[in-house]
Design an enzyme around this catalytic site. Structure first.
Site, PDB file in Angstrom:
ATOM      1  N   HIS A   1       4.543  -2.088  -0.710  1.00 58.72           N
ATOM      2  CA  HIS A   1       3.162  -1.631  -0.550  1.00 58.72           C
ATOM      3  C   HIS A   1       2.839  -0.985   0.787  1.00 58.72           C
ATOM      4  O   HIS A   1       1.744  -0.488   0.988  1.00 58.72           O
ATOM      5  CB  HIS A   1       2.202  -2.814  -0.732  1.00 58.72           C
TER       6      HIS A   1
ATOM      7  N   ASP B   1      -1.908  -9.288  11.341  1.00 51.99           N
ATOM      8  CA  ASP B   1      -1.897  -7.896  11.808  1.00 51.99           C
ATOM      9  C   ASP B   1      -2.618  -6.907  10.897  1.00 51.99           C
ATOM     10  O   ASP B   1      -2.347  -5.719  10.931  1.00 51.99           O
ATOM     11  CB  ASP B   1      -0.443  -7.446  11.957  1.00 51.99           C
TER      12      ASP B   1
ATOM     13  N   GLU C   1      -0.112  -1.875  11.411  1.00 51.22           N
ATOM     14  CA  GLU C   1      -0.024  -3.298  11.765  1.00 51.22           C
ATOM     15  C   GLU C   1       0.472  -3.545  13.192  1.00 51.22           C
ATOM     16  O   GLU C   1       0.007  -4.480  13.855  1.00 51.22           O
ATOM     17  CB  GLU C   1       0.866  -4.042  10.765  1.00 51.22           C
TER      18      GLU C   1
ATOM     19  N   HIS D   1       1.449  -4.176  -6.581  1.00 46.20           N
ATOM     20  CA  HIS D   1       0.269  -4.200  -5.706  1.00 46.20           C
ATOM     21  C   HIS D   1      -0.826  -3.310  -6.318  1.00 46.20           C
ATOM     22  O   HIS D   1      -0.521  -2.320  -6.979  1.00 46.20           O
ATOM     23  CB  HIS D   1       0.705  -3.678  -4.338  1.00 46.20           C
TER      24      HIS D   1
ATOM     25  N   ARG E   1       1.861   1.027   4.036  1.00 42.34           N
ATOM     26  CA  ARG E   1       1.276   2.354   4.216  1.00 42.34           C
ATOM     27  C   ARG E   1       2.261   3.350   4.810  1.00 42.34           C
ATOM     28  O   ARG E   1       2.267   4.521   4.426  1.00 42.34           O
ATOM     29  CB  ARG E   1       0.051   2.283   5.155  1.00 42.34           C
TER      30      ARG E   1
ATOM     31  N   GLU F   1      -0.283 -16.542  14.134  1.00 39.02           N
ATOM     32  CA  GLU F   1       0.854 -15.634  13.925  1.00 39.02           C
ATOM     33  C   GLU F   1       0.851 -14.536  15.003  1.00 39.02           C
ATOM     34  O   GLU F   1       0.875 -13.337  14.724  1.00 39.02           O
ATOM     35  CB  GLU F   1       0.871 -15.021  12.521  1.00 39.02           C
TER      36      GLU F   1
HETATM   37  C1  UD1 Z   1      -3.280  -4.514   3.527  1.00 40.69           C
HETATM   38  C2  UD1 Z   1      -2.908  -4.583   5.007  1.00 40.69           C
HETATM   39  C3  UD1 Z   1      -1.418  -4.842   5.160  1.00 40.69           C
HETATM   40  C4  UD1 Z   1      -0.975  -6.032   4.347  1.00 40.69           C
HETATM   41  C5  UD1 Z   1      -1.430  -5.878   2.914  1.00 40.69           C
HETATM   42  C6  UD1 Z   1      -1.093  -7.115   2.125  1.00 40.69           C
HETATM   43  C7  UD1 Z   1      -4.176  -3.136   6.518  1.00 40.69           C
HETATM   44  C8  UD1 Z   1      -4.338  -1.798   7.081  1.00 40.69           C
HETATM   45  N1  UD1 Z   1      -3.192  -3.308   5.638  1.00 40.69           N
HETATM   46  O1  UD1 Z   1      -2.642  -3.369   2.991  1.00 40.69           O
HETATM   47  O2  UD1 Z   1      -1.127  -5.074   6.520  1.00 40.69           O
HETATM   48  O3  UD1 Z   1       0.434  -6.087   4.377  1.00 40.69           O
HETATM   49  O4  UD1 Z   1      -2.849  -5.693   2.886  1.00 40.69           O
HETATM   50  O5  UD1 Z   1      -1.090  -6.886   0.765  1.00 40.69           O
HETATM   51  O6  UD1 Z   1      -4.927  -4.029   6.845  1.00 40.69           O
HETATM   52  N2  UD1 Z   1      -6.750  -3.158  -3.912  1.00 40.69           N
HETATM   53  C9  UD1 Z   1      -7.453  -3.652  -5.001  1.00 40.69           C
HETATM   54  N3  UD1 Z   1      -7.630  -5.012  -5.101  1.00 40.69           N
HETATM   55  C10 UD1 Z   1      -7.143  -5.885  -4.193  1.00 40.69           C
HETATM   56  C11 UD1 Z   1      -6.417  -5.375  -3.094  1.00 40.69           C
HETATM   57  C12 UD1 Z   1      -6.241  -4.021  -2.963  1.00 40.69           C
HETATM   58  O7  UD1 Z   1      -7.901  -2.895  -5.852  1.00 40.69           O
HETATM   59  O8  UD1 Z   1      -7.328  -7.088  -4.360  1.00 40.69           O
HETATM   60  C13 UD1 Z   1      -6.560  -1.693  -3.794  1.00 40.69           C
HETATM   61  C14 UD1 Z   1      -7.855  -0.975  -3.412  1.00 40.69           C
HETATM   62  O9  UD1 Z   1      -7.920   0.259  -4.084  1.00 40.69           O
HETATM   63  C15 UD1 Z   1      -7.674  -0.750  -1.914  1.00 40.69           C
HETATM   64  C16 UD1 Z   1      -6.178  -0.513  -1.825  1.00 40.69           C
HETATM   65  O10 UD1 Z   1      -5.616  -1.417  -2.763  1.00 40.69           O
HETATM   66  O11 UD1 Z   1      -8.449   0.325  -1.424  1.00 40.69           O
HETATM   67  C17 UD1 Z   1      -5.550  -0.715  -0.473  1.00 40.69           C
HETATM   68  O12 UD1 Z   1      -5.931  -1.945   0.112  1.00 40.69           O
HETATM   69  P1  UD1 Z   1      -5.840  -2.130   1.720  1.00 40.69           P
HETATM   70  O13 UD1 Z   1      -6.248  -3.511   2.079  1.00 40.69           O
HETATM   71  O14 UD1 Z   1      -6.552  -1.021   2.394  1.00 40.69           O
HETATM   72  O15 UD1 Z   1      -4.316  -1.868   2.008  1.00 40.69           O
HETATM   73  P2  UD1 Z   1      -3.030  -2.709   1.616  1.00 40.69           P
HETATM   74  O16 UD1 Z   1      -1.938  -1.753   1.341  1.00 40.69           O
HETATM   75  O17 UD1 Z   1      -3.391  -3.722   0.612  1.00 40.69           O
HETATM   76  N1  UDP Z   2       2.433 -12.616  -3.095  1.00 39.86           N
HETATM   77  C1  UDP Z   2       1.769 -13.168  -4.193  1.00 39.86           C
HETATM   78  N2  UDP Z   2       1.741 -12.455  -5.368  1.00 39.86           N
HETATM   79  C2  UDP Z   2       2.330 -11.233  -5.499  1.00 39.86           C
HETATM   80  C3  UDP Z   2       2.992 -10.679  -4.357  1.00 39.86           C
HETATM   81  C4  UDP Z   2       3.004 -11.395  -3.171  1.00 39.86           C
HETATM   82  O1  UDP Z   2       1.241 -14.271  -4.113  1.00 39.86           O
HETATM   83  O2  UDP Z   2       2.278 -10.651  -6.588  1.00 39.86           O
HETATM   84  C5  UDP Z   2       2.456 -13.374  -1.827  1.00 39.86           C
HETATM   85  C6  UDP Z   2       3.831 -13.555  -1.205  1.00 39.86           C
HETATM   86  O3  UDP Z   2       4.483 -14.706  -1.686  1.00 39.86           O
HETATM   87  C7  UDP Z   2       3.471 -13.677   0.272  1.00 39.86           C
HETATM   88  C8  UDP Z   2       2.294 -12.754   0.420  1.00 39.86           C
HETATM   89  O4  UDP Z   2       1.734 -12.618  -0.886  1.00 39.86           O
HETATM   90  O5  UDP Z   2       3.034 -14.977   0.590  1.00 39.86           O
HETATM   91  C9  UDP Z   2       2.760 -11.430   0.955  1.00 39.86           C
HETATM   92  O6  UDP Z   2       1.768 -10.502   0.774  1.00 39.86           O
HETATM   93  P1  UDP Z   2       2.029  -8.950   0.901  1.00 39.86           P
HETATM   94  O7  UDP Z   2       3.450  -8.634   0.586  1.00 39.86           O
HETATM   95  O8  UDP Z   2       0.962  -8.303   0.109  1.00 39.86           O
HETATM   96  O9  UDP Z   2       1.696  -8.671   2.432  1.00 39.86           O
HETATM   97  P2  UDP Z   2       2.551  -8.754   3.800  1.00 39.86           P
HETATM   98  O10 UDP Z   2       3.156 -10.094   3.904  1.00 39.86           O
HETATM   99  O11 UDP Z   2       3.534  -7.639   3.762  1.00 39.86           O
HETATM  100  O12 UDP Z   2       1.512  -8.499   4.840  1.00 39.86           O
END
Ligand code: UD1
Ligand code: UDP
Length: 382
Positions: free
Chosen positions: A210, A98, A134, A243, A212, A120
């Site tokens: 984490h 999602d 999502e 995160h 939004r 999924e």
């Molecule tokens: C995204 C997904 C969310 C998922 C989450 C898993 C969307 C809208 N959201 O949210 O559904 O639960 O990933 O973690 O698709 N960043 C880094 N390095 C990384 C990852 C993130 O620096 O490896 C920082 C960046 O500044 C980036 C911000 O995190 O702009 C947000 O990342 P983004 O993928 O937009 O949103 P998430 O909250 O990670």
């Molecule tokens: N996870 C990880 N390292 C971390 C935090 C989460 O490997 O520091 C794994 C966790 O076990 C799960 C997945 O990342 O498999 C969940 O990711 P996240 O919570 O970012 O996203 P969501 O599941 O809410 O979309």
């Protein structure tokens, strides 16, 4: 007959963790040529997973920006994929879950005339704005998909309520396949702090947040509740792999920096994370994936959200939705820390999400869909 060109497109940490076992499974079947394309919506957190499972993407769109918006993620993924699909001409694209990568990839496949499979599929909160974005990402992906891999029977029913009844297969969740390969009793952590904790002598709570829709007041409430809990319960240790979102980091620093029983650490590799979950006392999280993994490992979960699209473990009694109000979080956490009978009731290991064979079922169902197998796999849970 040429092998089926199956392109798996994903971009974030959780999609990668849940698609990795599927990539591995496809490699065991000569009828399938798996091609991995990552959007790079995440960078470090995605690369950690790719390295852990030894996956080398054929394409990497590298779209991530600091503090990116839904607009930049969607448009950059969409444009990048047009070119990849034109060059590789996959028979089908598989997307997961999602995220915005998921929706943009499904839309790009549709625009390019490529079939889409949704892994999924069918999870629903029935609230358009929570989780945001999502819920709409998965609803819209469901509309675009030609084939749907629903983890549970209840996910299948959600799709049926929307009129989606064709090419729907109940497979279990691939995260349980992943979990079976990562958790070991003699595991030694890469993150050295985790080797130093005495999990038997002290209650260790794993925390992540984490989402939004929790940015702003809800996230402030969550962090302030954890800070209060940490101050009143010096005997408990909180471990929080934070995160990389700049907003999340700022809020965490504001409330939790300087508390010596709160360990703020960098995002963990998936092997560390799963084994940590296996050893802690309980989990507090707004994550989706943790709600599936922790129950499988017999760990109670307090969900820091108002709803969930994963009601199965709530019904089984191992997950409790506590919302994002300070008092409700504090009360639920205190109850689990202090009331042993309540804790033991929630601690039972339940696994409504899979049996570790989801990837094999998805492979067999896919081959059936393309007429390369006589029967689909027997559905999960029957
Ligand atoms: C995204 C997904 C969310 C998922 C989450 C898993 C969307 C809208 N959201 O949210 O559904 O639960 O990933 O973690 O698709 N960043 C880094 N390095 C990384 C990852 C993130 O620096 O490896 C920082 C960046 O500044 C980036 C911000 O995190 O702009 C947000 O990342 P983004 O993928 O937009 O949103 P998430 O909250 O990670
Ligand atoms: N996870 C990880 N390292 C971390 C935090 C989460 O490997 O520091 C794994 C966790 O076990 C799960 C997945 O990342 O498999 C969940 O990711 P996240 O919570 O970012 O996203 P969501 O599941 O809410 O979309």
């Amino acid at each position: 007959m040429d092998p089926l060109k199956v392109m798996l497109v994903f971009g974030t940490r959780p999609e990668a963790i849940k698609m990795a076992p599927l990539v591995k499974e496809f490699h065991r079947h000569p009828e399938i040529e798996p091609i991995v394309c990552v959007t790079g919506q995440h960078r470090e957190m995605l690369d950690q997973v790719l390295a852990a499972f030894g996956i080398r993407p054929a394409f990497d769109l590298a779209i991530m920006e600091k503090s990116q918006t839904l607009y930049t993620v969607t448009s950059k993924a969409l444009l990048g994929l047009e070119d990849v699909f034109a060059r590789k001409k996959p028979d089908i694209v598989l997307v997961h879950g999602d995220t915005t990568t998921t929706f943009a990839s499904a839309l790009a496949s549709f625009y390019s005339g490529v079939r889409v499979g949704h892994v999924e599929a069918g999870l629903r909160s029935f609230d358009k704005f929570s989780p945001f974005p999502e819920e709409m990402n998965r609803v819209l992906t469901g509309r675009l998909a030609d084939i749907h891999f629903a983890p549970t029977e209840s996910n299948r029913r959600n799709l049926a309520r929307e009129g989606v009844t064709e090419h729907v297969y109940v497979t279990g969740n691939t995260v349980i396949d992943a979990l079976k390969t990562t958790v070991r009793p003699d595991y030694v952590f890469e993150e050295s702090i985790l080797n130093e904790l005495d999990y038997a002598a002290r209650k260790v709570v794993l925390l992540t947040a984490h989402r939004r829709e929790n940015y702003g007041e809800p996230m402030e409430n969550i962090m302030s509740a954890v800070a209060e809990l940490a101050r009143e319960r010096r005997d408990v240790c909180f471990v929080y792999p934070v995160h990389l979102s700049p907003y999340v980091r700022e809020t965490v620093q504001k409330h939790l920096a300087g508390l010596d029983n709160v360990r703020l650490i960098e995002p963990l590799g998936v092997f560390d994370m799963h084994n940590l979950m296996d050893r802690v006392y309980m989990v507090m999280t707004d994550s989706g994936g943790l709600q599936e993994e922790a129950p499988a490992l017999g760990k109670p979960v307090l969900v820091l959200r108002r709803e969930t699209e994963r009601p199965e473990a709530v019904e089984a009694g191992t997950v409790e939705i506590v919302g994002t109000e300070r008092e409700s979080i504090l009360n639920a956490a205190r109850a689990l820390l202090d009331d042993e009978a309540h804790y033991l009731r929630m601690k039972r290991a339940v696994n409504p999400y899979g049996d570790g064979s989801a990837c094999l079922r998805i492979t067999e169902d896919l081959l059936y869909y393309f007429g390369r197998r006589a029967e689909p796999a027997a559905p999960f849970g029957r």
